[in-house]
Design an enzyme around this catalytic site. Structure first.
Site, short mmCIF file in Angstrom:
data_model
loop_
_atom_site.label_atom_id
_atom_site.label_comp_id
_atom_site.label_asym_id
_atom_site.label_seq_id
_atom_site.Cartn_x
_atom_site.Cartn_y
_atom_site.Cartn_z
N GLY A 71 -26.39 -30.42 -71.51
CA GLY A 71 -25.25 -31.03 -71.83
C GLY A 71 -24.30 -31.19 -70.45
O GLY A 71 -23.50 -32.04 -70.36
N ASN A 152 -15.36 -23.99 -76.17
CA ASN A 152 -16.55 -23.12 -76.30
C ASN A 152 -16.00 -21.66 -76.31
O ASN A 152 -16.60 -20.73 -76.33
CB ASN A 152 -17.30 -23.31 -75.14
CG ASN A 152 -16.48 -23.73 -73.78
OD1 ASN A 152 -15.71 -24.56 -73.52
ND2 ASN A 152 -16.89 -22.87 -72.84
N GLN A 180 -20.21 -27.77 -78.63
CA GLN A 180 -20.13 -26.48 -79.38
C GLN A 180 -20.02 -27.01 -80.85
O GLN A 180 -20.12 -26.36 -81.59
CB GLN A 180 -18.85 -25.88 -79.00
CG GLN A 180 -18.95 -24.86 -77.78
CD GLN A 180 -20.25 -23.70 -78.23
OE1 GLN A 180 -20.35 -23.54 -79.08
NE2 GLN A 180 -20.79 -23.19 -77.08
N HIS A 202 -29.87 -26.37 -76.86
CA HIS A 202 -29.76 -24.96 -76.97
C HIS A 202 -28.54 -24.29 -77.75
O HIS A 202 -28.50 -22.97 -77.98
CB HIS A 202 -29.83 -24.21 -75.57
CG HIS A 202 -28.91 -24.04 -74.71
ND1 HIS A 202 -28.26 -23.03 -74.41
CD2 HIS A 202 -28.25 -24.75 -74.10
CE1 HIS A 202 -27.08 -23.25 -73.79
NE2 HIS A 202 -27.41 -24.47 -73.30
N CYS A 328 -21.19 -19.73 -68.55
CA CYS A 328 -21.19 -20.58 -67.04
C CYS A 328 -20.25 -19.93 -66.12
O CYS A 328 -20.36 -19.84 -64.75
CB CYS A 328 -20.65 -21.88 -67.17
SG CYS A 328 -21.78 -22.66 -68.29
#
Length: 383
Positions: A71, A152, A180, A202, A328
């Protein structure tokens, strides 16, 4: 009951059918899609079939879809590819929001360092951008507008259609990070005023290491990666065939079960909230994010008086996986840029925990989570 995984917004478990598709693609033998021999043609056919699946789901042309490695790559490809192409037309403005994923925010900041004019839109206390403020920021010099579909960290949904219409009116290119939201929200790209759309496998029970970028036909775009002529010379590098095949499988399952996925996540969310009120008390926590314009699978809560780190560490000791925000950045001690942009109190920001739900989660797990959280809260408060 064993471990509880409530961190689907970070990464989601692979669906068994998706895993089977991945294994079958790997087991089918070596094949570089660029090779002309039978093995290469077979690999290329698998990618073509996968691309057709996405074209059907998104209601767009197969030629408008580019497979990427993540992404983040999709976001960067859209932003840099569109901005550089638009600069040749005299457009140097970038408009985004303060609550975007860092894949977008940091890319925009790099573009600013490269000479573009960056406008970062503020959000309200629910994390939602004002359409009127977005309209005021978009003008004839704007190159790219980048607004995420769903956040997210909080799940808040943004008014992408309204902003996209205004961007199109001013000939600015509209990018949407739907990483998302995809799998819970339907995107009809023939109707939506979107020029670029980023997806990731994912997050929808697919494999890690594969993404997708939609580029509307005729949209100015310069490739981010240079090399071979893969993906119609728009994304160099040998394609991840097994990843792409299984990504398409995950997308088809998610699309076919869109309503059921939403309802399942909504039920888990409601159970967590109801049981927390029962075991902990409604006065001990607060929900961060929009009450109505939101995704069903993300629940961001602040537990008064208990730091995010303390709560997450104790949840982990009880075999519960959750997050302090974006995966992240969850390893960082920095406060959430999303919650900070919402102008929440420092206490509320520093005590926030994100729970996110999906495949395999049950109401029994939601009940157990609430009990565990209440126990942890009582123990930490009585120190």
């Amino acid at each position: 009951m064993g471990s509880i995984y409530f961190d689907h917004a970070a990464t989601s478990p692979m669906d068994p059918e998706v895993l089977n598709a991945y294994v079958e693609a790997v087991a089918s033998g070596p094949g570089n899609p660029s090779s002309l021999h039978a093995h290469g043609r077979a690999a290329r056919e698998r990618i073509t079939s996968a691309r057709d699946v996405f074209a059907s789901i998104l209601n767009c042309e197969a030629s408008e879809l580019i497979f990427t490695g993540s992404g983040t790559e999709s976001d960067n490809s859209a932003l840099f590819g569109a901005a550089m192409a638009q600069r040749k037309r005299g457009r140097i403005g970038i408009v985004t929001t303060a609550v975007e994923h860092h894949a977008v925010l940091n890319a925009c900041r790099q573009l600013e360092a490269d000479g573009f004019d960056l406008t970062v839109l503020r959000v309200d206390e629910f994390g939602r951008v004002s359409v009127e403020e977005a309209k005021a920021a978009i003008n004839e010099s704007t190159a790219v507008v980048s607004i995420m579909a769903g956040n997210n960290e909080t799940g808040t949904l943004q008014p992408i259609a309204e902003i996209g219409e205004w961007a199109r009116k001013h000939k600015a290119l509209m990018h949407v990070d739907a990483v998302q939201a995809f799998g819970y929200v339907s995107f009809n790209l023939k109707e939506l005023p979107i020029d670029f759309l980023s997806l990731s496998a994912h997050k929808i029970n697919g494999p890690q290491g594969v993404g997708l970028l939609y580029v509307r036909k005729g949209t100015p775009f310069q490739p981010l990666l240079h090399g071979g002529s893969q993906e119609r010379s728009r994304r160099a590098g040998t394609e991840n065939v097994a990843g792409i095949v299984s990504f398409a499988k995950a997308a088809q399952i998610a699309y076919d079960q869109l309503r059921a996925r939403w309802d399942h996540a909504e039920h888990i969310r409601a159970t967590v909230l109801g049981k927390l009120e029962q075991y902990l008390g409604a006065e001990r926590f607060v929900v961060n994010g929009h009450p109505d314009h939101r995704l069903p699978h993300i629940l961001n809560l602040s537990f008064s008086g208990i730091s995010s780190e303390s709560m997450l560490m104790n949840l982990d000791l009880e075999n519960v996986s959750a997050s302090g925000g974006s995966a992240c950045n969850s390893g960082s001690l920095k406060p959430s840029h999303v919650l900070s942009a919402m102008k929440l109190s420092s206490e509320r920001v520093s005590t926030a925990v994100r729970f996110s739900f999906g495949l395999g989660n049950t109401r029994e797990e939601a009940d157990k989570l609430a009990k565990i959280t209440a126990t942890i809260s009582a123990r930490l408060r009585n120190r």
